[in-house]
Scaffold this motif. Structure first.
Motif, PDB file in Angstrom:
ATOM      1  N   UNK A  32       1.036  -1.290   0.410  1.00 44.15           N
ATOM      2  CA  UNK A  32      -0.061   0.181  -0.228  1.00 44.15           C
ATOM      3  C   UNK A  32       1.057   0.697   0.220  1.00 44.15           C
ATOM      4  N   UNK A  33       1.536   1.022   0.327  1.00 38.72           N
ATOM      5  CA  UNK A  33       2.884   2.435   0.936  1.00 38.72           C
ATOM      6  C   UNK A  33       3.390   3.067  -0.264  1.00 38.72           C
ATOM      7  N   UNK A  34       3.731   1.599  -0.518  1.00 46.32           N
ATOM      8  CA  UNK A  34       4.584   2.090  -2.364  1.00 46.32           C
ATOM      9  C   UNK A  34       3.685   2.098  -3.769  1.00 46.32           C
ATOM     10  N   UNK A  35       2.259   2.457  -3.466  1.00 48.71           N
ATOM     11  CA  UNK A  35       1.312   2.029  -4.339  1.00 48.71           C
ATOM     12  C   UNK A  35       0.937   3.609  -3.898  1.00 48.71           C
ATOM     13  N   UNK A  36       0.619   4.192  -2.741  1.00 44.28           N
ATOM     14  CA  UNK A  36       0.782   5.479  -2.666  1.00 44.28           C
ATOM     15  C   UNK A  36       2.122   6.316  -3.054  1.00 44.28           C
ATOM     16  N   UNK A  37       3.099   5.460  -2.758  1.00 45.07           N
ATOM     17  CA  UNK A  37       4.612   6.533  -3.201  1.00 45.07           C
ATOM     18  C   UNK A  37       4.484   6.320  -4.898  1.00 45.07           C
ATOM     19  N   UNK A  38       3.599   5.510  -5.810  1.00 47.09           N
ATOM     20  CA  UNK A  38       3.869   5.938  -7.243  1.00 47.09           C
ATOM     21  C   UNK A  38       2.461   6.918  -7.589  1.00 47.09           C
ATOM     22  N   UNK A  43      -5.391   1.678  -6.066  1.00 46.68           N
ATOM     23  CA  UNK A  43      -6.063   0.287  -4.987  1.00 46.68           C
ATOM     24  C   UNK A  43      -5.726  -0.720  -5.290  1.00 46.68           C
ATOM     25  N   UNK A  44      -5.092  -1.676  -6.480  1.00 44.20           N
ATOM     26  CA  UNK A  44      -4.792  -2.762  -6.764  1.00 44.20           C
ATOM     27  C   UNK A  44      -3.672  -3.202  -7.078  1.00 44.20           C
ATOM     28  N   UNK A  45      -3.043  -4.059  -6.773  1.00 39.56           N
ATOM     29  CA  UNK A  45      -1.603  -4.984  -7.569  1.00 39.56           C
ATOM     30  C   UNK A  45      -1.733  -6.207  -8.024  1.00 39.56           C
ATOM     31  N   UNK A  46      -0.996  -6.394  -8.339  1.00 39.22           N
ATOM     32  CA  UNK A  46      -0.949  -7.585  -8.464  1.00 39.22           C
ATOM     33  C   UNK A  46       0.776  -8.322  -9.245  1.00 39.22           C
ATOM     34  N   UNK A  47       1.343  -9.442  -9.103  1.00 36.75           N
ATOM     35  CA  UNK A  47       2.452  -9.385  -8.616  1.00 36.75           C
ATOM     36  C   UNK A  47       3.138 -10.572 -10.416  1.00 36.75           C
ATOM     37  N   UNK A  48       4.563 -11.041 -10.637  1.00 36.13           N
ATOM     38  CA  UNK A  48       4.346 -11.378 -11.487  1.00 36.13           C
ATOM     39  C   UNK A  48       5.872 -11.505 -11.194  1.00 36.13           C
ATOM     40  N   UNK A  54       9.997 -11.113  -8.056  1.00 36.60           N
ATOM     41  CA  UNK A  54       9.036 -10.922  -7.904  1.00 36.60           C
ATOM     42  C   UNK A  54       9.680  -9.309  -9.012  1.00 36.60           C
ATOM     43  N   UNK A  55       7.994  -8.737  -9.657  1.00 36.52           N
ATOM     44  CA  UNK A  55       7.384  -7.859  -9.619  1.00 36.52           C
ATOM     45  C   UNK A  55       5.450  -7.654  -9.312  1.00 36.52           C
ATOM     46  N   UNK A  56       5.811  -6.477  -8.891  1.00 38.39           N
ATOM     47  CA  UNK A  56       4.480  -5.798  -8.268  1.00 38.39           C
ATOM     48  C   UNK A  56       4.409  -4.457  -9.173  1.00 38.39           C
ATOM     49  N   UNK A  57       2.694  -5.037  -9.828  1.00 33.10           N
ATOM     50  CA  UNK A  57       2.138  -4.095 -10.994  1.00 33.10           C
ATOM     51  C   UNK A  57       0.713  -3.657  -9.767  1.00 33.10           C
ATOM     52  N   UNK A  58       0.874  -2.313  -9.473  1.00 33.42           N
ATOM     53  CA  UNK A  58      -0.064  -1.681  -9.251  1.00 33.42           C
ATOM     54  C   UNK A  58      -1.209  -0.829 -10.224  1.00 33.42           C
ATOM     55  N   UNK A  59      -2.771  -0.591  -9.929  1.00 28.45           N
ATOM     56  CA  UNK A  59      -3.598  -0.103 -11.028  1.00 28.45           C
ATOM     57  C   UNK A  59      -4.420   0.867 -10.128  1.00 28.45           C
ATOM     58  N   UNK A  60      -5.091   1.230 -10.741  1.00 21.59           N
ATOM     59  CA  UNK A  60      -6.756   1.868 -10.448  1.00 21.59           C
ATOM     60  C   UNK A  60      -7.837   1.466 -10.993  1.00 21.59           C
ATOM     61  N   UNK A  61      -9.271   0.546  -9.506  1.00 24.30           N
ATOM     62  CA  UNK A  61      -9.973   0.438  -9.901  1.00 24.30           C
ATOM     63  C   UNK A  61     -10.898   0.878  -9.447  1.00 24.30           C
ATOM     64  N   UNK A  62     -10.478   1.585  -8.735  1.00 27.91           N
ATOM     65  CA  UNK A  62     -11.725   2.914  -7.415  1.00 27.91           C
ATOM     66  C   UNK A  62     -13.265   2.224  -7.663  1.00 27.91           C
ATOM     67  N   UNK A  63     -14.559   2.456  -7.953  1.00 34.74           N
ATOM     68  CA  UNK A  63     -15.319   2.424  -7.456  1.00 34.74           C
ATOM     69  C   UNK A  63     -15.301   1.078  -8.544  1.00 34.74           C
ATOM     70  N   UNK A  64     -14.866   0.953  -9.231  1.00 34.28           N
ATOM     71  CA  UNK A  64     -15.573  -0.911 -10.040  1.00 34.28           C
ATOM     72  C   UNK A  64     -14.301  -1.858  -9.554  1.00 34.28           C
ATOM     73  N   UNK A  65     -13.935  -1.626  -8.766  1.00 36.08           N
ATOM     74  CA  UNK A  65     -13.636  -2.951  -8.165  1.00 36.08           C
ATOM     75  C   UNK A  65     -14.332  -4.307  -7.923  1.00 36.08           C
ATOM     76  N   UNK A  66     -15.297  -4.279  -7.937  1.00 38.25           N
ATOM     77  CA  UNK A  66     -15.929  -5.328  -8.309  1.00 38.25           C
ATOM     78  C   UNK A  66     -16.502  -6.268  -9.436  1.00 38.25           C
TER      79      UNK A  66
END
Length: 432
Positions: A32-38, A43-48, A54-66
């Motif tokens: 969460x700290x890394x995401x907010x820093x970027x 508000x979402x993350x994924x691993x590769x 290991x890589x972590x990717x971050x994106x913004x889903x907002x109200x569309x999280x479902x």
């Protein structure tokens, strides 16, 4: 981020990726700290997982999280070369058309190697920049259909990887699992172990069967392409094989044509044309002729009442050509040899030849392969033929026009005409 459908499965694209790290576990708060820093909107993350870590990717889903909750990220599940650059035109699940840029260097997804653009020009500009930075040639899909066909064969996600290993799984950084959820997951662990074991076996054998089927399909495509390129004659009709020899054609036509009267009921025979199936006659009205009594079987031409027409049916012509069914085009002569033989026959028989002009080879596209017929086709016409030569077989001197024509492979006679003299037309086929 956007959702796309590939292989009837939704995938998420448009994340921003951190460089690979050797540490395999990173806590929720650290992510969460890394995401907010970027970007505060992430508000979402994924691993590769890759060879570099290991890589972590971050994106913004907002109200569309479902919408994104059950969907894996595409990058971790895409099987492409370690160094790869691609730009694909895609359509989202909501019908929005966009461009997706994907870049990998050394097996790791670049920080901006999972970008979404809604302008083609912006996407092309970004692609040009990435080419300069990475020094790679790009794979492109200029339409959603072409892009989907390219990506479908490169997506790898088995049920075991999805449900047990969480490959490509998107996590909501704004929510934490409750204690009750943890207890339920623990209680279901034993059941899931059995299910996952079955799923693993099924996935293994299904994947092996799918790969074997794909291998066989590739082998069949390779063999098909080789067959198209090496044996093009199989894909074009050899029309000359279905036609009779010149001697057989003449044997069907000439006895009837030679027995025709030059006049009937005052009507004069203007022309007779034999096409191998029937003899078509044209009669002209002469002085003393009666419009009521026409030649046998004739009918007046409604456009010209001084012309009457009739026809005589012939018995079917049957013959077995030396270059007919059971042989291939290799018996054909080349164009120069065919022209030379026709010219020699013309000289020997004192007739006039309208030299054949060979047409361009026929071609067609089969399975995206252009196939060209290995022969040319041309029409020929012989006129000014003496009456003495109008015999199906050899004459007293052992020579004959029709036997000589029958010796030329690939030559067919299409019609014999009598109109103040004899002429004939036909086709000839010659190798390239």
């Amino acid at each position: 981020m956007e959702l796309v459908i590939i292989n009837n499965h939704p995938w998420a694209v448009g994340l921003r990726w951190l460089p690979p790290a050797k540490r395999r576990f990173t806590g929720h708060k650290a992510l969460l700290a890394q995401a907010q820093e970027m970007d505060d909107a992430f508000d979402v993350s994924a691993r590769c997982h890759g060879k570099q870590g290991v890589q972590f990717g971050f994106g913004a889903a907002g109200e569309s999280w479902t919408r994104y909750a059950p969907v894996p990220a595409l990058c971790p599940c895409l099987d492409v070369p370690p160094d790869f650059l691609g730009l694909f035109s895609l359509r989202s699940t909501e019908g929005i058309e966009f461009w997706w840029l994907h870049l990998r260097i050394g097996g790791a997804v670049a920080e901006f190697g999972d970008q979404v653009f809604y302008s083609e020009q912006e996407a092309r500009d970004a692609l040009t920049l990435m080419k300069k930075i990475a020094g790679l040639q790009a794979e492109t899909g200029d339409s959603p259909m072409a892009s989907a066909m390219y990506l479908e064969d490169r997506v790898r996600l088995t049920p075991l990887e999805k449900w047990a290993l969480g490959k490509g799984h998107l996590s909501n950084l704004k929510k934490l699992a409750s204690h009750s959820t943890v207890r339920r997951v623990t209680g279901l662990a034993a059941i899931l172990t059995v299910i996952l074991g079955i799923a693993f076996c099924w996935s293994y054998y299904a994947d092996r069967a799918a790969r074997e089927a794909a291998r066989q399909a590739r082998q069949e495509r390779i063999q098909r392409k080789a067959d198209l390129e090496n044996h093009p004659e199989k894909f074009f009709p050899m029309a000359w094989q279905e036609k009779p020899l010149a001697t057989d054609f003449a044997s069907a036509c000439l006895p009837v044509m030679m027995d025709l009267p030059l006049s009937s009921n005052g009507w004069e025979l203007q022309s007779a044309v034999c096409n191998g199936k029937k003899v078509n006659l044209e009669w002209k009205h002469a002085s003393g002729a009666n419009f009521i009594r026409l030649p046998d079987g004739a009918r007046l031409d409604e456009k010209d009442l001084r012309t009457a027409r009739s026809s005589i049916a012939l018995m079917p012509v049957e013959s077995r050509r030396p270059d007919g069914s059971g042989t291939d085009h290799s018996m054909l002569l080349n164009r120069e040899e065919s022209l030379g033989l026709l010219a020699e026959i013309t000289q020997a028989t004192a007739t006039r030849l309208n030299p054949p002009k060979f047409k361009a080879q026929k071609n067609r596209t089969i399975d995206k392969v252009k196939v060209v017929a290995p022969w040319h086709e041309a029409d020929w016409e012989l006129s000014g033929i003496p009456d003495l030569l109008m015999e199906p077989g050899p004459g007293p001197d052992g020579m004959g026009l029709f036997p000589m024509l029958a010796e030329i492979p690939g030559l067919t006679v299409e019609s014999i005409t009598f109109n103040n003299g004899w002429s004939m037309k036909g086709s000839i086929y010659a190798r390239h």
